[in-house]
Design an enzyme around this catalytic site. Structure first.
Site, PDB file in Angstrom:
ATOM      1  N   LYS A 250      50.300  41.042  21.221  1.00 15.95           N
ATOM      2  CA  LYS A 250      49.766  42.036  22.135  1.00 15.95           C
ATOM      3  C   LYS A 250      48.340  41.657  22.510  1.00 15.95           C
ATOM      4  O   LYS A 250      47.569  41.161  21.673  1.00 15.95           O
ATOM      5  CB  LYS A 250      49.765  43.427  21.474  1.00 15.95           C
TER       6      LYS A 250
ATOM      7  N   GLU B 163      39.736  58.736  20.705  1.00 15.75           N
ATOM      8  CA  GLU B 163      40.071  57.833  19.601  1.00 15.75           C
ATOM      9  C   GLU B 163      38.954  57.689  18.569  1.00 15.75           C
ATOM     10  O   GLU B 163      37.874  57.163  18.855  1.00 15.75           O
ATOM     11  CB  GLU B 163      40.439  56.456  20.153  1.00 15.75           C
TER      12      GLU B 163
ATOM     13  N   GLU C 278      53.943  48.799  20.264  1.00 16.27           N
ATOM     14  CA  GLU C 278      52.503  48.703  20.473  1.00 16.27           C
ATOM     15  C   GLU C 278      51.752  49.581  19.474  1.00 16.27           C
ATOM     16  O   GLU C 278      50.717  49.189  18.911  1.00 16.27           O
ATOM     17  CB  GLU C 278      52.180  49.129  21.909  1.00 16.27           C
TER      18      GLU C 278
ATOM     19  N   GLU D 105      49.040  52.617  34.670  1.00 12.73           N
ATOM     20  CA  GLU D 105      48.534  53.249  33.448  1.00 12.73           C
ATOM     21  C   GLU D 105      47.013  53.291  33.440  1.00 12.73           C
ATOM     22  O   GLU D 105      46.405  54.290  33.042  1.00 12.73           O
ATOM     23  CB  GLU D 105      49.037  52.496  32.211  1.00 12.73           C
TER      24      GLU D 105
END
Length: 460
Positions: free
Chosen positions: A214, A263, A307, A442
């Site tokens: 990734k 986050e 992910e 996104e």
């Protein structure tokens, strides 16, 4: 009361200075509640050239700093976290402070660049690879108490005291919310859109060839306004629109890095530490039924689950390295924010052995949610492929206290205010079965929180 507080502050600082032969002095005291965004706005009226704002996701801990009593900054690439930690310990030995019956002490607030090996562009000139600051005046709202901490050099602090007197005078008057309006948007430009899509395509090919699992690629948009943006007005909008996010602002040299991040990177509180796995996302629905359908799709989508698992695996290993026990749910939950919903897994570490929160930050940054996996190869791919200087975007931002406790968020959903210009940033995780246009869409969703806070409404 605030004017009386001013005299008390000056009297106590003189007393501390006479009693202790230290280069810096600090005093804390409880005071009446002050709206933190209002306090931040007063900094400009009192000619404080640096301002700082932090609130956690629950709005239980809020710090607002005005001015700079001491700063630690470095352009060192390999040892920047340790340099800051070492300098902070050294500085704490040079200060005499009076808690005045409170639990308050000076704190260190600031952040780091995402990748110190990336060539820096002019717009990030005021933001070195590491910079953390002890505010001259710190407003703390914690445990339902409001505390003021003033920190100054023991000598030659007359100019600082003039600003503090002005601040106390304004605080003694009726509080008013910031009234600055947001200026009109003149131009909106997505920087290097085609180059970014080509970078995504190239990265997908590399992942399919087995070079990575990734890679997170970010892009930016540039906005021009009819007048300069007031950070206080943006902060007020973010507070109203993103009530369950970390709010942060770091202003200096006429630039302000500001955002509302969902986050958490890591929090250290004594022997406990906390982190959040946040990866995999989709937009919110326009109706309750559509929103539920989108959320359920996200909870079962293989790409997003894979992910997310990359992040879970890395953060679990990082917390296990410094804690005796780690607790986390077996499967992710949904975290629903105003414009977007994420897969979310909380992590709790017990009996933490780390000396400070910064030592954990050093081990964790960047997580696969912001860099990719394997980490070193993914960051190198970002450095060489991504048509963007991230600066402090997607990097750690937060605070640390005298005991090494503190909290850092990941500086996403953010923007850099530069007078009449603003740069906003968004990224997405690219894996082998990614679709470049879906990833592009996104990032448009992830632009939405900052666009809304800037008073800009755009079609998805």
């Amino acid at each position: 009361m605030a004017v009386l507080c001013q005299h008390k502050i000056e009297e106590q600082l003189r007393f501390i200075s006479e009693k202790a032969n230290r280069p810096f002095i600090s005093w804390s005291g409880e005071m009446d509640y002050v709206d933190p965004v209002y306090f931040f706005a007063l900094g400009q009226a009192c000619s404080f050239r640096q301002r700082f704002y932090w609130s956690d996701r629950a709005n239980e801990t809020v710090y607002v700093g005005l001015g700079c009593a001491y700063s630690i900054e470095t352009e060192e690439k390999e040892q920047r976290f340790r340099i800051v930690e070492t300098e902070w310990k050294r500085w704490m030995e040079q200060i005499a402070f009076d808690h005045n019956g409170t639990a308050a002490t000076p704190i260190l607030f600031g952040g780091f660049s995402f990748d110190p090996f990336k060539t820096r562009t002019e717009k990030w000139r005021a933001f070195p690879h590491a910079k953390m600051v002890v505010p001259t005046v710190l407003l703390s709202l914690k445990n339902k108490k409001t505390t003021l901490t003033v920190t100054v050099p023991s000598k030659r602090h007359e100019e600082m005291m003039k600003k503090i007197r002005r601040l106390m005078l304004l605080l003694s008057q009726e509080q008013r919310q910031p009234t600055s309006s947001l200026p009109t948007l003149v131009k909106y430009e997505e920087a290097q859109k085609e180059e970014w899509i080509h970078a995504v395509e190239k990265t997908i090919r590399n992942i399919r060839e087995g070079k990575f699992e990734k890679v997170v690629l970010a892009r930016e948009a540039r906005l021009s306004f009819a007048d300069a943006i007031d950070p206080s007005a943006v902060l007020q909008q973010l507070r109203e629109q993103q009530p369950f996010s970390y709010l942060f602002a770091f202003e200096q040299e006429g630039q302000c890095f500001i955002g509302a991040s969902p986050e958490q990177l890591v929090k250290k509180e004594g022997a406990a530490c906390y982190s959040t796995c946040l990866a995999g996302s989709i937009r919110r629905g326009k109706t309750f039924q559509e929103d539920e359908k989108l959320g359920q799709w996200l909870m079962h989508d293989e790409k997003n689950l894979r992910e997310h698992q990359f992040v879970v695996r890395m953060i679990k290993e990082a917390i296990e390295a410094v804690c005796e026990r780690v607790q986390m749910p077996a499967s992710p939950q949904l975290l629903k924010l105003q414009h977007i919903q994420h897969l979310y897994t909380p992590v709790v570490g017990e009996k933490c052995r780390a000396a400070s929160v910064l030592s954990i930050v050093e081990q964790m940054h960047p997580t696969p949610a912001l860099g990719g996996t394997p980490r070193e190869r993914a960051v190198k791919e970002i450095r060489e492929t991504e048509p963007l200087d991230r600066g402090w975007y997607a990097a750690p931002i937060g605070w640390m206290d005298a005991e090494g406790n503190g909290e850092f968020a990941v500086a996403i959903r953010s923007g850099l205010l530069c007078g009449k210009e603003t740069f906003i940033f968004a990224g997405c995780g690219v894996v082998g079965d990614s679709d470049p246009m879906s990833e592009y869409e996104e990032t448009k969703v992830k632009f939405a929180p900052m666009l809304s806070a800037l008073g800009v409404e755009r079609d998805e």
